[in-house]
Design a protein around this motif. Structure first.
Motif, short mmCIF file in Angstrom:
data_model
loop_
_atom_site.label_atom_id
_atom_site.label_comp_id
_atom_site.label_asym_id
_atom_site.label_seq_id
_atom_site.Cartn_x
_atom_site.Cartn_y
_atom_site.Cartn_z
N LEU A 50 0.82 -1.22 0.00
CA LEU A 50 0.00 0.00 0.00
C LEU A 50 0.86 1.27 0.00
O LEU A 50 0.52 2.26 -0.66
CB LEU A 50 -0.92 -0.03 1.23
N GLY A 51 1.97 1.24 0.71
CA GLY A 51 2.86 2.40 0.76
C GLY A 51 3.43 2.73 -0.61
O GLY A 51 3.52 3.90 -1.00
N LYS A 54 0.61 4.17 -2.75
CA LYS A 54 0.29 5.56 -2.41
C LYS A 54 1.35 6.53 -2.93
O LYS A 54 1.05 7.69 -3.22
CB LYS A 54 0.14 5.72 -0.90
N ARG B 92 2.71 12.85 5.98
CA ARG B 92 2.60 11.49 6.50
C ARG B 92 3.13 10.49 5.48
O ARG B 92 2.88 10.63 4.28
CB ARG B 92 1.16 11.15 6.88
N ALA B 95 4.49 4.08 5.86
CA ALA B 95 5.35 2.93 5.55
C ALA B 95 6.81 3.20 5.89
O ALA B 95 7.60 2.27 6.04
CB ALA B 95 5.21 2.56 4.08
N MET B 126 -6.49 1.36 3.67
CA MET B 126 -6.35 2.24 4.83
C MET B 126 -4.97 2.08 5.46
O MET B 126 -4.43 0.97 5.54
CB MET B 126 -7.43 1.91 5.87
N PHE B 127 -4.44 3.21 5.90
CA PHE B 127 -3.14 3.19 6.55
C PHE B 127 -3.27 3.71 7.98
O PHE B 127 -4.35 4.15 8.39
CB PHE B 127 -2.14 4.03 5.75
N ASP B 130 -5.26 6.73 9.09
CA ASP B 130 -6.69 6.74 8.81
C ASP B 130 -7.50 6.41 10.07
O ASP B 130 -8.67 6.77 10.17
CB ASP B 130 -7.04 5.76 7.69
#
Lengths: 296, 304
Positions: A50-51, A54, B92, B95, B126-127, B130
């Protein structure tokens, strides 16, 4: 980057006369994908973390990391999720029966190279017939200077009902039945028994298996070799009979997905199954035989 | 050259005054949760020694400055991977920031690298930030002694309130367990990291495990427990014997970040009520642990 991605999407949507691909090629090139970015029948699925997604992804791509498609079920890695769970993943990615799905991943390592065909195979196993992967993955897309976006893509979930295609999957009983040609898709040192990965208890191969490493499908830049070259490799090992019954295996069902996908979708072999649980399952029985130190 | 300029909160506070003021009391800056977590095992005098001599050099050395989350990836275990995005300030990038300090257990559980199934929220894009909002990460200005002090901490029911279930089966299951079993007890997908011999002087070793038992903070409720084994001689070399070691258990309530809609426990009542899978028993208690551990054992009721 964000603005560029938006602009490309808008131009493609406004381009009323755009001719999109009516069907999905078995090997999706960056050019084909760029031309089809606005295709309403297309869904791009980004399987990176996901990182990474994004930080930048192909415009319109949804995020569904590899771990959503292949889970660990002790003692097995890379298992297809339960049907209801996989159905949720597919629905949430906005995929229906007729969606053309292009899987986009990384190609910097051998496991990453085979992750994309593994996910495409999983979609086909779930009954989503038009599923393929981007040749060369995100690295090739970037190298070709194609547009990127940082917009988080949200899609409306579908209500698709998936059904596992049992003829694509093999289990231990199918292997021991001895009716299908066995193909080991690991690298030679593992096939020979000189090396072993930590997550498989014993070295060696299943007796009678031929060697056809999925890692050899790819060039150094992570793109596939020429189809003619891949076909020559395959024919040299499994023969020309496109109806031959074959079962491919590896350590955990990850590597074998490479050649399972290519044999079926690119070369037209009709009866190719994957022993998904592979050697991790085979060696659970301490008496299950493995042969070593021969090329037979 | 100043090594960590933002460690002095007045540097960032000259423009971001309100945030810096709040952050001064936040757990990320004070690491007070670690101190208060272990203080209960100590008599007054030895607690003073711990707070003055051990805590500043050990636990508090890991506190986060502003720059650790907004400029430079935090250095963990001597591993330094540098700046987040050149020398730019970033709002932000979980990760590269959260994932480092919380990478021992939370982050790999969340992404599925530990345990095998990514958290359903990760699957939906979602991270960390969130759910973990600014008033939690920066603090809200109040002096906090532990995570439970945070008013605005995440809660399943904030987004998934009771009564909004789509199926009758879910409604029935939720109403039957409401107030008795935590959400994560049923919806944790399975094994999460348990620290079985940290602080024993043998080097940290984590093992996967899934443990159900009484919540030490609310014994009416069954929840997922995680082993946090401060052993009896953890601080002996510093002159802290932990005279009240047995006052606190070695298992604490935890919210594993491996949430799944369907699990063995949601699929079948038998998983808990017949097979009693995962429940802490006298036989599975860690050896040489606190006497308080026994109070966390819960026997699931038989089905009528």
């Amino acid at each position: 980057m964000k603005k560029t991605g938006m602009l490309v999407m808008m131009l493609l949507v406004l381009c009323v006369g755009q001719v999109w691909g009516a069907s999905l090629p078995a090997i999706v090139s960056t050019d084909w994908l760029e031309q089809n970015l606005g295709n309403p029948d297309l869904r791009i699925v980004d399987i990176r973390d996901l990182g990474e997604y994004k930080a930048g992804h192909i415009p319109g791509a949804v995020s569904a990391a590899y771990g959503s498609w292949a889970i660990n079920v002790k003692p097995l890695d890379n298992e297809v999720p339960e049907q209801e769970d996989l159905q949720d993943v597919i629905r949430n990615a906005g995929i229906s029966e007729k969606t053309m799905v292009v899987v986009v991943g990384k190609t910097d390592t051998i496991p990453n190279q085979v992750n994309s065909p593994r996910v495409a195979w999983t979609l086909q196993y779930a009954g989503i017939k038009q599923a393929a992967f981007l040749d060369g993955g995100i690295s090739k897309w970037l190298a070709d200077k194609k547009p990127m976006s940082t917009d988080m893509v949200k899609v409306v979930p579908t209500t698709v009902s998936i059904k596992f295609q049992k003829n694509m999957m093999a289990n231990k009983a199918d292997v021991t039945a001895g009716k299908a040609m066995l193909v080991d898709s690991r690298l030679p040192e593992f096939y020979f028994g000189a090396s072993k990965v930590p997550h498989v208890k014993r070295p060696g191969k299943i007796a009678g298996a031929a060697l056809l490493p999925s890692a050899w499908l790819f060039k150094k830049d992570g793109t596939l070799r020429e189809v003619s070259e891949i076909e020559a490799m395959a024919v040299g090992v499994v023969g020309k009979d496109k109806s031959k019954d074959m079962i491919l295996y590896c350590d955990s069902g990850r590597l074998s997905a490479g050649f399972v996908y290519v044999l079926t979708n690119v070369l037209g072999y009709k009866n190719v199954r994957m022993y998904d649980a592979s050697l991790q399952d085979w060696v659970e029985d301490p008496k299950a035989p493995l042969t070593m130190y021969n090329w037979n | 050259m100043v090594k960590r300029p933002s460690d002095n909160l007045s540097v960032c506070g000259s423009c971001h005054g309100e945030i810096a003021k709040n952050y001064k009391n936040s757990l990320h800056y004070t690491t007070a949760g670690l101190k208060h977590g272990v203080n209960g095992r100590m008599a007054t005098a030895e607690g003073k020694i711990f707070n003055e001599k051990v805590f500043p050099k050990a636990c508090n050395s890991c506190h986060a400055s502003c720059g650790d989350c907004h400029v430079k990836v935090p250095v963990i275990g001597g591993i330094n991977i540098g700046l987040i995005k050149g020398h730019q300030f970033v709002k932000r990038d979980e990760a590269k920031t959260c994932a480092l300090c919380h990478g021992g257990r939370v982050y790999p559980e969340y992404t599925g690298e530990y345990g095998g199934t990514p958290d359903v929220h990760y699957q939906k894009g979602m991270f960390c930030a969130d759910c973990h909002v600014k008033s939690e990460t920066h603090g809200d200005g109040t002096v906090q002694t532990g995570r439970k002090d945070i008013m605005d901490r995440p809660s399943c029911q904030k987004c998934h309130p009771s009564g909004t279930e789509k199926s009758d089966k879910s409604k029935l299951a939720h109403s039957a367990h409401n107030g008795k079993v935590s959400c994560v007890a049923c919806h944790s997908s399975g094994d999460y990291r348990n620290c079985t011999n940290c602080h024993e002087g043998k080097g940290a070793k984590a093992t996967p495990g899934f443990i159900l038992g009484r919540n030490p903070r609310d014994k009416k409720t069954v929840t997922t427990l995680r082993i946090i084994p401060t052993v009896r001689d953890t601080f002996v070399e510093s002159g802290v014997k932990m005279e009240k070691f047995d006052a606190l258990p070695n298992y604490w309530d935890t919210s594993p970040h491996n949430i799944k809609k369907r699990t063995d426990r949601t699929r079948s009542c038998d998983t808990c009520h017949v097979e009693k899978s995962g429940f802490l028993t006298r036989e599975t208690l860690i050896k040489g642990g606190s006497k308080a551990n026994e109070g966390l054992i819960s026997e699931p009721k038989a089905l009528k």
